[in-house]
Design a protein around this motif. Structure first.
Motif, PDB file in Angstrom:
ATOM      1  N   THR A   1      39.804 -15.565  22.459  1.00 28.71           N
ATOM      2  CA  THR A   1      38.623 -16.202  21.877  1.00 28.71           C
ATOM      3  C   THR A   1      37.437 -16.067  22.827  1.00 28.71           C
ATOM      4  N   LYS A   2      36.273 -16.532  22.381  1.00 31.07           N
ATOM      5  CA  LYS A   2      35.060 -16.427  23.197  1.00 31.07           C
ATOM      6  C   LYS A   2      34.291 -17.749  23.188  1.00 31.07           C
ATOM      7  N   PHE A   3      35.002 -18.840  23.355  1.00 32.83           N
ATOM      8  CA  PHE A   3      34.348 -20.141  23.382  1.00 32.83           C
ATOM      9  C   PHE A   3      33.557 -20.300  24.674  1.00 32.83           C
ATOM     10  N   LYS A   4      32.487 -21.083  24.598  1.00 27.02           N
ATOM     11  CA  LYS A   4      31.621 -21.288  25.760  1.00 27.02           C
ATOM     12  C   LYS A   4      31.812 -22.656  26.398  1.00 27.02           C
ATOM     13  N   THR A   5      32.309 -23.622  25.631  1.00 28.06           N
ATOM     14  CA  THR A   5      32.429 -24.993  26.135  1.00 28.06           C
ATOM     15  C   THR A   5      33.753 -25.621  25.705  1.00 28.06           C
ATOM     16  N   PRO A   6      34.179 -26.666  26.416  1.00 28.31           N
ATOM     17  CA  PRO A   6      35.356 -27.401  25.958  1.00 28.31           C
ATOM     18  C   PRO A   6      35.177 -27.952  24.542  1.00 28.31           C
ATOM     19  N   LEU A   7      33.953 -28.370  24.201  1.00 25.00           N
ATOM     20  CA  LEU A   7      33.701 -28.873  22.857  1.00 25.00           C
ATOM     21  C   LEU A   7      34.036 -27.816  21.805  1.00 25.00           C
ATOM     22  N   GLU A   8      33.612 -26.591  22.033  1.00 28.04           N
ATOM     23  CA  GLU A   8      33.896 -25.523  21.070  1.00 28.04           C
ATOM     24  C   GLU A   8      35.400 -25.297  20.924  1.00 28.04           C
ATOM     25  N   VAL A   9      36.131 -25.355  22.032  1.00 30.29           N
ATOM     26  CA  VAL A   9      37.585 -25.194  21.967  1.00 30.29           C
ATOM     27  C   VAL A   9      38.190 -26.290  21.108  1.00 30.29           C
ATOM     28  N   VAL A  10      37.869 -27.539  21.440  1.00 27.09           N
ATOM     29  CA  VAL A  10      38.443 -28.668  20.708  1.00 27.09           C
ATOM     30  C   VAL A  10      38.026 -28.630  19.239  1.00 27.09           C
ATOM     31  N   GLN A  11      36.783 -28.307  18.956  1.00 24.19           N
ATOM     32  CA  GLN A  11      36.334 -28.215  17.559  1.00 24.19           C
ATOM     33  C   GLN A  11      37.141 -27.172  16.783  1.00 24.19           C
ATOM     34  N   SER A  12      37.552 -26.114  17.452  1.00 22.12           N
ATOM     35  CA  SER A  12      38.302 -25.058  16.762  1.00 22.12           C
ATOM     36  C   SER A  12      39.670 -25.551  16.293  1.00 22.12           C
ATOM     37  N   TRP A  13      40.120 -26.667  16.817  1.00 24.85           N
ATOM     38  CA  TRP A  13      41.423 -27.211  16.436  1.00 24.85           C
ATOM     39  C   TRP A  13      41.360 -28.107  15.213  1.00 24.85           C
TER      40      TRP A  13
END
Length: 129
Positions: A86-98
């Motif tokens: 993946t190419k997430f930039k922030t922890p928020l983006e990672v968690v949102q993807s879940w």
């Protein structure tokens, strides 16, 4: 020989629910911290009272996950991206993807929730022996 245990609700999804794109809760953009433990919602307050009245253990899975999410940093994001392509930039983006929405989540978060519940159940069982 079973040990009854109360489990609180899983963490809310940090999504933007308002039409103007502003945060409606579950993440504080000023501190970059998750605030999605669920508090007393979904009758968590009632569950805690039942546990206290009956002397039962409580697994605060919403708080456990919120605390875990708040440990995620740039190094975590880089490792996650490397592992998952993946190419997430922030922890928020990672968690949102879940999350599919504020309440329903993917198997990725389901595995995190499950591992943490099982770890707490193991602690409870050891303490009971």
């Amino acid at each position: 020989g079973g040990i009854p245990v109360i489990v609180t609700r899983t963490p809310d999804g940090p999504v933007r629910d308002s039409g103007d794109g502003k945060w409606t809760g579950d993440f504080d953009p000023d501190t970059n911290k998750f605030t999605n433990n669920g508090g007393d919602a979904a009758r968590n307050d009632v569950l805690r009272k039942i546990a206290a009245d009956k002397g039962l253990a409580v697994i605060e899975i919403g708080q456990i996950c919120e605390d875990l999410f708040n440990t995620y940093d740039d190094a975590y994001v880089a490792e996650y991206n490397s592992t998952h392509g993946t190419k997430f930039k922030t922890p928020l983006e990672v968690v949102q993807s879940w999350y599919l929405d504020h309440n329903h989540y993917t198997a990725e978060l389901g595995n995190i929730v499950g591992r943490n519940i099982l770890a707490k159940l193991e602690e409870i069982a050891k303490a009971a022996n």
